[in-house]
Design a protein around this motif. Structure first.
Motif, PDB file in Angstrom:
ATOM      1  N   ARG A 258      48.690  55.294  42.769  1.00  0.00           N
ATOM      2  CA  ARG A 258      48.248  54.552  41.946  1.00  0.00           C
ATOM      3  C   ARG A 258      47.618  53.549  42.522  1.00  0.00           C
ATOM      4  N   ASN A 259      47.985  52.737  43.732  1.00  0.00           N
ATOM      5  CA  ASN A 259      47.470  51.653  44.390  1.00  0.00           C
ATOM      6  C   ASN A 259      46.887  51.946  45.415  1.00  0.00           C
ATOM      7  N   GLY A 260      46.604  53.354  45.773  1.00  0.00           N
ATOM      8  CA  GLY A 260      45.515  53.942  46.594  1.00  0.00           C
ATOM      9  C   GLY A 260      45.811  53.610  48.054  1.00  0.00           C
ATOM     10  N   CYS A 261      47.473  53.524  48.263  1.00  0.00           N
ATOM     11  CA  CYS A 261      47.883  53.461  49.509  1.00  0.00           C
ATOM     12  C   CYS A 261      47.943  54.684  50.284  1.00  0.00           C
ATOM     13  N   SER A 262      47.942  54.639  51.682  1.00  0.00           N
ATOM     14  CA  SER A 262      48.219  55.804  52.513  1.00  0.00           C
ATOM     15  C   SER A 262      49.678  56.037  52.718  1.00  0.00           C
ATOM     16  N   ASN A 263      50.081  57.294  53.309  1.00  0.00           N
ATOM     17  CA  ASN A 263      51.545  57.192  53.647  1.00  0.00           C
ATOM     18  C   ASN A 263      51.990  56.732  54.866  1.00  0.00           C
ATOM     19  N   GLN A 264      50.973  56.149  55.534  1.00  0.00           N
ATOM     20  CA  GLN A 264      51.575  55.207  56.851  1.00  0.00           C
ATOM     21  C   GLN A 264      52.218  53.950  56.436  1.00  0.00           C
ATOM     22  N   THR A 265      53.138  53.846  57.159  1.00  0.00           N
ATOM     23  CA  THR A 265      54.111  52.781  56.799  1.00  0.00           C
ATOM     24  C   THR A 265      54.231  51.549  57.992  1.00  0.00           C
ATOM     25  N   MET A 266      54.759  50.344  57.902  1.00  0.00           N
ATOM     26  CA  MET A 266      54.859  49.659  58.747  1.00  0.00           C
ATOM     27  C   MET A 266      56.247  48.848  58.314  1.00  0.00           C
ATOM     28  N   PRO A 267      56.946  48.324  59.353  1.00  0.00           N
ATOM     29  CA  PRO A 267      58.439  47.719  59.032  1.00  0.00           C
ATOM     30  C   PRO A 267      58.106  46.340  58.084  1.00  0.00           C
ATOM     31  N   TYR A 268      58.944  46.176  57.115  1.00  0.00           N
ATOM     32  CA  TYR A 268      58.839  45.111  56.343  1.00  0.00           C
ATOM     33  C   TYR A 268      60.158  44.327  56.506  1.00  0.00           C
ATOM     34  N   THR A 269      60.058  42.857  56.547  1.00  0.00           N
ATOM     35  CA  THR A 269      61.383  42.052  56.696  1.00  0.00           C
ATOM     36  C   THR A 269      61.418  41.246  55.490  1.00  0.00           C
ATOM     37  N   CYS A 283      63.501  48.822  55.187  1.00  0.00           N
ATOM     38  CA  CYS A 283      62.435  48.434  54.401  1.00  0.00           C
ATOM     39  C   CYS A 283      61.070  48.652  55.028  1.00  0.00           C
ATOM     40  N   VAL A 284      60.148  49.242  54.378  1.00  0.00           N
ATOM     41  CA  VAL A 284      58.751  49.647  54.814  1.00  0.00           C
ATOM     42  C   VAL A 284      57.799  49.077  53.847  1.00  0.00           C
ATOM     43  N   GLN A 285      56.587  48.897  54.243  1.00  0.00           N
ATOM     44  CA  GLN A 285      55.548  48.262  53.458  1.00  0.00           C
ATOM     45  C   GLN A 285      54.588  49.345  53.859  1.00  0.00           C
ATOM     46  N   TYR A 286      53.959  49.921  52.563  1.00  0.00           N
ATOM     47  CA  TYR A 286      52.885  51.195  52.938  1.00  0.00           C
ATOM     48  C   TYR A 286      51.522  50.593  53.040  1.00  0.00           C
TER      49      TYR A 286
END
Length: 333
Positions: A258-269, A283-286
């Motif tokens: 719905r938010n138009g994100c990709s499936n790629q992630t990066m670490p999220y603190t 935790c990850v951010q898309y």
């Protein structure tokens, strides 16, 4: 939204309960620019003494300028009659928490919190331990009358359901009497309250700026019901004895799409993260999401083996981390 029937305050106002798994006061805070914060300088909250209606872009409600009319720093119970639902679903309650030093001329962020089954609106996630003087909180009440099985839960099994009118009418009542920032309305919940958060984050995404979920899944809704993006912070323990981790990731994937994100992630603190002995948090951010509508998802291990909301809050993910996430959102395009 239904008409703003304000409800009547109960005499059962109590002090905001402590020791219910909430993070310690100020843990992590919500200061802009903290580690893991999103969208530098976007929607930070004014300091404890903020006034004048709030920050640039604030949308003050009709209740700005009206006196508090209730005790501060306490959850006060209100009763209301919901219109447009079956008679047995009409009587509902909610709990309202006004912060220390409530200023009727300052437009506050507003957070709705849904507890798990068997609890009530003043014993949900204890977010006020983090928000301090900077937010108004509404504790929504599950009801045996609305749950199809007669449990003290929110109705997450039928659609349309009585919970959306309940939320809409409660929000209208709050907007009419208290000073809130209509551009910063959020909802979070644990277990049954998390199911509710998913539902409201779907149907009322144009009103709700961001949602948070600790456990819980998303009920079935007709295709094309969830059409507007929403900032999303999800937490799910793997495994979860009551709400499967798989259904939690399905709810997450719906937000990614719905938010138009990709499936790629990066670490999220996460801000304010606590790590009890034996617990792991990932935790990850898309990436690639629409501006202002990030998706963050945290997988925990050994946090809530008994599906205990106090355990879910022990990491501060559902308190300090979610609050900072919301307060640092970029403005949408």
């Amino acid at each position: 939204a239904g008409p703003g029937a304000g409800g009547s305050p109960s005499n059962t106002a109590g002090q905001a309960p402590g020791g219910s798994g909430g993070a310690s006061a100020g843990a992590g805070g919500a200061s802009a620019g903290s580690a893991g914060a999103l969208g530098g300088g976007g929607a930070g909250v004014a300091g404890g003494g903020g006034s004048g209606g709030g920050l640039p872009g604030t949308m003050p409600s009709a209740g700005c300028g009206m006196p508090a009319g209730q005790a501060l720093m306490s959850y006060v119970k209100y009763s209301e009659t919901i219109t447009g639902v079956a008679d047995k679903h009409a009587p509902r309650n909610y709990y309202l928490y006004l912060p220390e030093g409530y200023d009727p001329g300052r437009a506050y962020p507003l957070v709705f919190i849904g507890p798990g089954c068997g609890s009530d609106g003043q014993h949900g996630i204890q977010l006020q331990t983090t928000t301090g003087k900077d937010a108004i909180i509404v504790g929504l009440d599950p009801s045996t009358a609305v749950d199809p099985q007669g449990r003290q839960c929110f109705d997450s099994q039928t659609f349309p359901d009585p919970e959306v009118p309940y939320f809409d009418q409660t929000l209208a009542a709050i907007e009419a009497k208290y000073c809130i920032d209509k551009s910063r309305i959020f909802v979070e919940g644990f277990s049954s309250g998390s199911w509710l958060s998913h539902l409201l984050g779907c149907v009322d995404a144009g009103t709700i700026r961001g949602q948070g979920n600790a456990s819980g899944c998303m009920q079935g809704v007709p295709a094309n019901t969830c059409t507007k993006p929403i900032a999303y912070f999800g937490i799910h323990n793997d495994p979860d004895p009551n709400n499967s981790y798989g259904c939690g990731t399905q709810a997450r994937d719906e937000k990614i799409k719905r938010n138009g994100c990709s499936n790629q992630t990066m670490p999220y603190t996460p801000v304010g993260l606590k790590m009890p002995a034996g617990v792991t948090v990932d935790c990850v951010q898309y990436m690639g999401c629409k501006k202002g509508y990030p998706v963050v998802f945290c997988t925990t291990k050994n946090v809530n083996p008994n599906h205990n909301p106090a355990d879910d809050s022990s990491t501060a993910l559902s308190t300090a981390a979610m609050w900072s996430f919301w307060m640092n959102l970029e403005a949408p395009e």
